[in-house]
Scaffold this motif. Sequence first.
Motif, PDB file in Angstrom:
ATOM      1  N   GLN A 188       0.898  -1.186  -0.086  1.00 31.05           N
ATOM      2  CA  GLN A 188       0.163   0.032  -0.017  1.00 31.05           C
ATOM      3  C   GLN A 188       0.903   1.324   0.003  1.00 31.05           C
ATOM      4  N   VAL A 189       0.758   2.089  -0.936  1.00 32.30           N
ATOM      5  CA  VAL A 189       1.515   3.168  -1.167  1.00 32.30           C
ATOM      6  C   VAL A 189       0.620   4.456  -0.330  1.00 32.30           C
ATOM      7  N   GLN A 190       1.235   5.031   0.335  1.00 36.70           N
ATOM      8  CA  GLN A 190       0.937   6.345   0.822  1.00 36.70           C
ATOM      9  C   GLN A 190       1.617   7.654   0.680  1.00 36.70           C
ATOM     10  N   LEU A 191       0.912   8.502   0.377  1.00 37.32           N
ATOM     11  CA  LEU A 191       1.638  10.025   0.187  1.00 37.32           C
ATOM     12  C   LEU A 191       0.885  10.887   1.198  1.00 37.32           C
ATOM     13  N   VAL A 192       1.939  11.627   1.890  1.00 39.11           N
ATOM     14  CA  VAL A 192       1.352  12.554   2.768  1.00 39.11           C
ATOM     15  C   VAL A 192       2.193  14.215   2.744  1.00 39.11           C
ATOM     16  N   GLU A 193       1.151  14.950   2.271  1.00 41.78           N
ATOM     17  CA  GLU A 193       1.596  16.220   2.177  1.00 41.78           C
ATOM     18  C   GLU A 193       1.623  17.165   3.222  1.00 41.78           C
ATOM     19  N   SER A 194       2.630  18.012   3.451  1.00 42.75           N
ATOM     20  CA  SER A 194       2.526  19.012   4.835  1.00 42.75           C
ATOM     21  C   SER A 194       3.303  20.204   4.361  1.00 42.75           C
ATOM     22  N   GLY A 195       3.452  21.372   5.249  1.00 38.83           N
ATOM     23  CA  GLY A 195       3.876  22.425   4.715  1.00 38.83           C
ATOM     24  C   GLY A 195       2.796  23.585   4.269  1.00 38.83           C
ATOM     25  N   GLY A 196       1.734  23.340   4.152  1.00 41.39           N
ATOM     26  CA  GLY A 196       1.097  24.433   3.572  1.00 41.39           C
ATOM     27  C   GLY A 196       0.525  25.538   4.673  1.00 41.39           C
ATOM     28  N   GLY A 197      -0.166  26.493   4.329  1.00 42.54           N
ATOM     29  CA  GLY A 197      -0.548  27.442   5.124  1.00 42.54           C
ATOM     30  C   GLY A 197      -0.800  28.751   4.589  1.00 42.54           C
ATOM     31  N   LEU A 198      -0.708  29.924   5.560  1.00 42.82           N
ATOM     32  CA  LEU A 198      -0.956  31.077   4.950  1.00 42.82           C
ATOM     33  C   LEU A 198       0.147  32.093   4.745  1.00 42.82           C
ATOM     34  N   VAL A 199       0.378  32.567   3.501  1.00 44.23           N
ATOM     35  CA  VAL A 199       1.678  33.327   3.196  1.00 44.23           C
ATOM     36  C   VAL A 199       1.426  34.628   2.632  1.00 44.23           C
ATOM     37  N   GLN A 200       2.243  35.480   2.773  1.00 44.19           N
ATOM     38  CA  GLN A 200       1.940  36.767   2.327  1.00 44.19           C
ATOM     39  C   GLN A 200       2.533  36.969   0.658  1.00 44.19           C
ATOM     40  N   PRO A 201       1.786  37.785   0.027  1.00 43.72           N
ATOM     41  CA  PRO A 201       2.272  37.879  -1.452  1.00 43.72           C
ATOM     42  C   PRO A 201       3.939  38.171  -1.291  1.00 43.72           C
TER      43      PRO A 201
END
Length: 128
Positions: A1-14
Amino acid sequence: QVQLVESGGGLVQPGGSLKLSCARSGRFNSLFTMAWFRQAPGKEREFVSAITWSGGWTFVAASVEGRFTISRENSRNTMYLQMNNVNSEDTAVYYCAARSQEYYSYGYASNAQNYNYWGQGTQVTVSS
């Protein structure tokens, strides 16, 4: 079973920076491709960048070229997306994708239908 887990997203200013990670677990052969796609509200899923695991070939969409950099860390089975100089058009859910095959052309690497493993996504919001 292959799993992919993203992280690091959020709110960032232009104009700011953000680094996304995608950790892969499960069985994979030595030749595979991983990619980042994104989907903004009301829009279709869009290719961002891809990388082949063995040779490190990279493909980058024109909309992010020069601002985003894809990389991999073999020892940690992790792919990254360094996002610099972001703008409001970069606001989207970012998805990690993978396929047990190496793609050596932009056409194949950028086609979402060529990937059979997907993460759940991580939200990136660019706003002041």
